[in-house]
Design an enzyme around this catalytic site. Sequence first.
Site, PDB file in Angstrom:
ATOM      1  N   GLU A  24       0.860  -1.180   0.000  1.00  0.00           N
ATOM      2  CA  GLU A  24       0.000   0.000   0.000  1.00  0.00           C
ATOM      3  C   GLU A  24       0.904   1.240   0.000  1.00  0.00           C
ATOM      4  O   GLU A  24       1.883   1.275   0.737  1.00  0.00           O
ATOM      5  CB  GLU A  24      -0.912   0.047   1.235  1.00  0.00           C
ATOM      6  CG  GLU A  24      -1.949   1.156   1.093  1.00  0.00           C
ATOM      7  CD  GLU A  24      -2.964   1.220   2.252  1.00  0.00           C
ATOM      8  OE1 GLU A  24      -2.769   0.563   3.279  1.00  0.00           O
ATOM      9  OE2 GLU A  24      -3.937   1.950   2.091  1.00  0.00           O
ATOM     10  N   ALA A 160       1.295  -0.374  11.149  1.00  0.00           N
ATOM     11  CA  ALA A 160       0.865  -1.727  10.811  1.00  0.00           C
ATOM     12  C   ALA A 160       0.180  -1.708   9.445  1.00  0.00           C
ATOM     13  O   ALA A 160      -0.182  -0.639   8.955  1.00  0.00           O
ATOM     14  CB  ALA A 160      -0.108  -2.250  11.866  1.00  0.00           C
ATOM     15  N   MET A 161       0.022  -2.894   8.839  1.00  0.00           N
ATOM     16  CA  MET A 161      -0.584  -2.975   7.505  1.00  0.00           C
ATOM     17  C   MET A 161      -1.484  -4.197   7.411  1.00  0.00           C
ATOM     18  O   MET A 161      -1.085  -5.306   7.740  1.00  0.00           O
ATOM     19  CB  MET A 161       0.542  -3.025   6.448  1.00  0.00           C
ATOM     20  CG  MET A 161       0.040  -3.167   5.034  1.00  0.00           C
ATOM     21  SD  MET A 161      -0.921  -1.704   4.519  1.00  0.00           S
ATOM     22  CE  MET A 161      -2.079  -2.478   3.393  1.00  0.00           C
ATOM     23  N   GLU A 162      -2.709  -3.945   6.880  1.00  0.00           N
ATOM     24  CA  GLU A 162      -3.777  -4.947   6.936  1.00  0.00           C
ATOM     25  C   GLU A 162      -3.773  -5.969   5.804  1.00  0.00           C
ATOM     26  O   GLU A 162      -4.845  -6.450   5.415  1.00  0.00           O
ATOM     27  CB  GLU A 162      -5.122  -4.214   6.930  1.00  0.00           C
ATOM     28  CG  GLU A 162      -5.497  -3.509   5.594  1.00  0.00           C
ATOM     29  CD  GLU A 162      -5.055  -2.055   5.495  1.00  0.00           C
ATOM     30  OE1 GLU A 162      -4.086  -1.674   6.175  1.00  0.00           O
ATOM     31  OE2 GLU A 162      -5.689  -1.305   4.713  1.00  0.00           O
ATOM     32  N   HIS A 194      -7.682  -2.488  14.797  1.00  0.00           N
ATOM     33  CA  HIS A 194      -7.791  -1.634  13.604  1.00  0.00           C
ATOM     34  C   HIS A 194      -7.508  -2.461  12.342  1.00  0.00           C
ATOM     35  O   HIS A 194      -8.312  -2.485  11.408  1.00  0.00           O
ATOM     36  CB  HIS A 194      -6.785  -0.483  13.742  1.00  0.00           C
ATOM     37  CG  HIS A 194      -6.693   0.424  12.554  1.00  0.00           C
ATOM     38  ND1 HIS A 194      -7.225   1.694  12.555  1.00  0.00           N
ATOM     39  CD2 HIS A 194      -6.136   0.265  11.329  1.00  0.00           C
ATOM     40  CE1 HIS A 194      -6.991   2.262  11.394  1.00  0.00           C
ATOM     41  NE2 HIS A 194      -6.329   1.419  10.619  1.00  0.00           N
ATOM     42  N   GLU A 195      -6.389  -3.154  12.338  1.00  0.00           N
ATOM     43  CA  GLU A 195      -6.013  -3.903  11.130  1.00  0.00           C
ATOM     44  C   GLU A 195      -6.999  -5.033  10.856  1.00  0.00           C
ATOM     45  O   GLU A 195      -7.296  -5.334   9.706  1.00  0.00           O
ATOM     46  CB  GLU A 195      -4.592  -4.465  11.254  1.00  0.00           C
ATOM     47  CG  GLU A 195      -3.501  -3.421  11.531  1.00  0.00           C
ATOM     48  CD  GLU A 195      -3.542  -2.214  10.609  1.00  0.00           C
ATOM     49  OE1 GLU A 195      -4.023  -2.343   9.461  1.00  0.00           O
ATOM     50  OE2 GLU A 195      -3.102  -1.121  11.039  1.00  0.00           O
ATOM     51  N   HIS A 198     -10.055  -3.946   9.111  1.00  0.00           N
ATOM     52  CA  HIS A 198      -9.782  -3.791   7.673  1.00  0.00           C
ATOM     53  C   HIS A 198      -9.944  -5.111   6.908  1.00  0.00           C
ATOM     54  O   HIS A 198     -10.099  -5.087   5.688  1.00  0.00           O
ATOM     55  CB  HIS A 198      -8.338  -3.346   7.446  1.00  0.00           C
ATOM     56  CG  HIS A 198      -8.077  -1.877   7.572  1.00  0.00           C
ATOM     57  ND1 HIS A 198      -8.882  -0.906   7.031  1.00  0.00           N
ATOM     58  CD2 HIS A 198      -7.047  -1.207   8.148  1.00  0.00           C
ATOM     59  CE1 HIS A 198      -8.355   0.290   7.279  1.00  0.00           C
ATOM     60  NE2 HIS A 198      -7.254   0.143   7.964  1.00  0.00           N
ATOM     61  N   GLU A 217     -10.005   4.068   6.329  1.00  0.00           N
ATOM     62  CA  GLU A 217      -9.282   4.418   7.549  1.00  0.00           C
ATOM     63  C   GLU A 217     -10.190   5.006   8.637  1.00  0.00           C
ATOM     64  O   GLU A 217      -9.986   4.751   9.811  1.00  0.00           O
ATOM     65  CB  GLU A 217      -8.113   5.365   7.233  1.00  0.00           C
ATOM     66  CG  GLU A 217      -7.045   4.747   6.323  1.00  0.00           C
ATOM     67  CD  GLU A 217      -6.462   3.433   6.855  1.00  0.00           C
ATOM     68  OE1 GLU A 217      -6.675   3.109   8.040  1.00  0.00           O
ATOM     69  OE2 GLU A 217      -5.814   2.711   6.069  1.00  0.00           O
TER      70      GLU A 217
HETATM   71  N1  BES Z   1      -3.446   0.824   5.881  1.00  0.00           N
HETATM   72  C1  BES Z   1      -2.784   1.476   6.951  1.00  0.00           C
HETATM   73  C2  BES Z   1      -1.310   1.611   6.789  1.00  0.00           C
HETATM   74  C3  BES Z   1      -0.845   2.281   5.515  1.00  0.00           C
HETATM   75  C4  BES Z   1      -1.599   3.230   4.911  1.00  0.00           C
HETATM   76  C5  BES Z   1       0.340   1.931   4.951  1.00  0.00           C
HETATM   77  C6  BES Z   1      -1.163   3.787   3.717  1.00  0.00           C
HETATM   78  C7  BES Z   1       0.773   2.511   3.786  1.00  0.00           C
HETATM   79  C8  BES Z   1       0.005   3.452   3.168  1.00  0.00           C
HETATM   80  C9  BES Z   1      -3.042   0.776   8.269  1.00  0.00           C
HETATM   81  O1  BES Z   1      -4.290   0.200   8.382  1.00  0.00           O
HETATM   82  C10 BES Z   1      -2.998   1.835   9.316  1.00  0.00           C
HETATM   83  O2  BES Z   1      -3.876   2.634   9.331  1.00  0.00           O
HETATM   84  N2  BES Z   1      -1.983   1.846  10.144  1.00  0.00           N
HETATM   85  C11 BES Z   1      -1.799   2.851  11.157  1.00  0.00           C
HETATM   86  C12 BES Z   1      -1.956   2.275  12.514  1.00  0.00           C
HETATM   87  C13 BES Z   1      -3.369   2.326  12.937  1.00  0.00           C
HETATM   88  C14 BES Z   1      -3.633   1.542  14.165  1.00  0.00           C
HETATM   89  C15 BES Z   1      -3.842   3.745  13.149  1.00  0.00           C
HETATM   90  C16 BES Z   1      -0.416   3.397  10.990  1.00  0.00           C
HETATM   91  O3  BES Z   1       0.385   2.749  10.348  1.00  0.00           O
HETATM   92  O4  BES Z   1      -0.132   4.450  11.527  1.00  0.00           O
HETATM   93 ZN    ZN Z   2      -5.840   1.541   8.677  1.00  0.00          ZN
END
Ligand code: BES
Ligand code: ZN
Length: 702
Positions: A24, A160-162, A194-195, A198, A217
Site C-alpha cells: 500500500e 501496521a498494515m492490513e 484496527h487492522e 480492515h 481508515e
Molecule cells: N493501511 C494502513 C497503513 C498504511 C496506509 C500503509 C497507507 C501505507 C500506506 C493501516 O491500516 C494503518 O492505518 N496503520 C496505522 C496504525 C493504525 C492503528 C492507526 C499506521 O500505520 O499508523
Molecule cells: Zn488503517
Amino acid sequence: MVGAYISTYAIEGKEETIVATQFESHYARECFPCIDEPAAKATFDLKITTSDSDDEIIANTPVKAVEKSVENYSATFETTPKMSTYLLAFVVGKFHKKSLKNQHGVTITSYCSLAQDPKVLDFANEVAARSLDYYDDKFGIPYPLKKLDQVALPDFEAGAMENWGLVTYRESCMLADATSPIDVKKNVALVVAHELSHQWFGDLVTMKWWDDLWLNESFASVMEYFAVDALYPEYEIWEDFFTGDCLAALRRDSLPGVQAVQQDVNDPAEIATLFDGAIVYAKGAHLMLMLIRLMGEKRFFAGIKEYFKAFQYQNTIGNDLWDILNKHSDFSVKKFMNTWISQPGFPVITDEVQQRFSLGPSETSDNVSWPLPKISDDMSGHYLINLSGPEFADAIKNFGNLSLEQRLRLLIDRMLLAKTPLVSSSSLLDLIPEFKNEASSAVWDIIASIIADLKLFFPAGSEYESNFKAFLKNLVASQIQKLGVIPRKNESLNNTNIRKVVLGIACYAEDAEIMKQLADFYDDDFSRINPEIRDLVIDSKFYFDEDRFFPLFLKRYQSSSDPEERSALLFTISRAKSNKYTEQLINLLKQPKIVRPQDHLHFYIYLRRNYATKASALDWLLKNWSYVEKMTGEKSIEDYPRYTASSIRDADEAKLFFDFFTPLAETPVLARTLKIARAEIDSRLELIKSDTKSLEKHLSKY
Ligand code: BES
Ligand code: ZN
C-alpha cells in the site's frame, strides 16, 4: 521500506535478514508487473523460493505444497480470493511463532524475530483471536480465510498494515506481554483491532480509488475502539479516543488550509499527501461516531451488515455506503455525511449560531455551514460549543453532576477557544487549580494537554518558566501524596493513569524530591522496575547523572531488541543537556545503523523538544534535507516540516524555516503542509504576543 524490502537485525553478533513487503498504496508494481490499482481485483497464485531451508515462508493464504532440495526450499500457496494488489504480502525469514484457534475455527499465528522472547506474542494473539470473533458477529460475514498471520518486523515504515491474512506490524505496535505497561497493551490492542477490522472494511470490500481512502481508515479508526471496548471494558478505551484522537482532530482541523476528509487524487504521487492522520483517521472516526450516535448503534450496524453482503469482493465509493445506511435511518445520511467529509474545518456554535472555527485569518470560503441536526454536549459532535463566561463558570460549579463526556467537552472546548481572542490563556491558568483533586484520569489527560499548551508562553530558562514549574509542582503534590510514587497492588487502571500523568508533570517541573524518589527505584535490570513508572524512573536517574548514564544508555539502546526499552532509552538520551552529548546526538541523526530509519522522525522530534538541541536539530534538518528525502518514504517526508512547525515559537526560527521551505512550497507532497505551517506559526506567534503579559501577571498570584 516499500515494495519488497530487506529488514535486518543482530542476534548474538550475527546479522539476520528478513524479506518483507509493503504494497500500500502503489508499490506492488515494484515487485511484479500488475495493474496496481485497488479496483483491479484478481486472484493470485504465488510460489516463493529461498535458499535457506530454515526460513519461514509466509503469504496471504496457506501453503499448498513445499519442495525441499539441498539448495532450495519452495512454498506454493493456495489461490487467493479475489483481491486488490495493495493487499498482497509475503515474508521470508527466521521467526519465533505461536498459534491458537479462535472460536470460529480460524488459526491465528503470530511471528517475531529470533531476538525476541516468544512470550511477547501472546497478547497480540489473544487480541487477534478475540477481535476476529467479535467482527464475525458484528459484521455478519465470517472471516473468509482459513488462517490469519501477524508478523512483527524490525523495520517498518507505518504502524501496521492490513494485508489480507498476513498483517504486518512495527514491533512496538504488536509485541507485549502480561508485564507490559497498560499504555503499551492498549496500543497493541487498538492497532490489532484496527487492522483486523480492515480484513472486512478494506480487504473484503475495497474503495474504488484512493480518494475514498478515508472510507477505509475512518471506519477502521472508529471500529478499533468499539472492538477494544467490547473485549477489554476495563480499559475504558473511549476515554482515550476523546482525549487523544478527538482532541488531535479538532486541533488540526482548526488550521486554515487543512484538507477535507475526502480529497481528490489524480496521480499516485498525490496519494502520499492524503495521510494526514489527524484528519483522515481521527476526524473521520469522529464523524463516524457522530453518525453512529445520531442513527443509533443498532441501525448503523444493521446497515453495515447489509453493505458487506452487497459488496463483498467488490469495490465501492462513499455513496454506496451512505445509500445503504439511508435505508436504516430517518434522516439523509448521504447529505449529512457528504457535507461533513467534503468540507475542511468545523463550526464553533455560539447561542445556536455556527461559524467556522479557524485559527488565523478567515478565508472567504469560511462562509460555510455544517448540518447540525442535534447539538449535543457529549463528545460525539465535531464542533465546539462557545459558552459565555458566566455559563462556563456555572458549568464548572456544577462539574460534579456532569457526565464524563460533558466534562471533557467543557475543557476541550475551552482550551481550543483559548487559542483565539474569545477566551484568554490566563483564564486557563486560573482554571487548572480547580482540578487539583480531580479523580478521573481522562480529565487529567486534558489538564496535561492544557499545561503542554501553556508551556509555549514560558521560554526555557526564563524566570517565568521557573514560576510556572513551581505552580505545577504545587498542582500535583496532593495527588502524588495520595497515590504514592509506586503503583499499588490491585489499584484501578484509572489511578495508575493519573499517577503517570501527575508524575510526568512533576518531572517536567523538575521536582527534585519526586525525581529523587523515582530515581531510587532504578535497577540495571529494567524488568525489576515497575513497568508503569519505568520510563520515568530511567529518565529521572539520567537527569541526576548524565555523565554516567549517557554512554551506558546509548550502548544499551544499540544492543537492546525490546521495542519498549529502546524507545525509553532513545527518549531519555535525547534529553541530554551538556555539550559533549548534544553534539553526539545530532551526529546520530545520520547513523541509520544506530537509529533505524523507522525511528528517525521520533528521534528528531525528541531533539526539537530539548532546549539544548532544539536549534541544532533544525539546523541539521535544513542542511541535510536531501539526506532525509532519500531516507524517508513519500508518505512520511512531510512529517518533518509538519512537526518542526509545531515546535516553532519565535520569529527567528520561523524565518529560518520559511527561508528554506518556501522555495519547496510547490512540491506536491509538501504544498499543503507548508501552507498550514504558515497559518499555524503566524497564529501562535500572535497568541504569544497577545497573551504572555497577562499570563505572567496571573502566574505571580500563585
Ligand atoms: N493501511 C494502513 C497503513 C498504511 C496506509 C500503509 C497507507 C501505507 C500506506 C493501516 O491500516 C494503518 O492505518 N496503520 C496505522 C496504525 C493504525 C492503528 C492507526 C499506521 O500505520 O499508523
Ligand atoms: Zn488503517
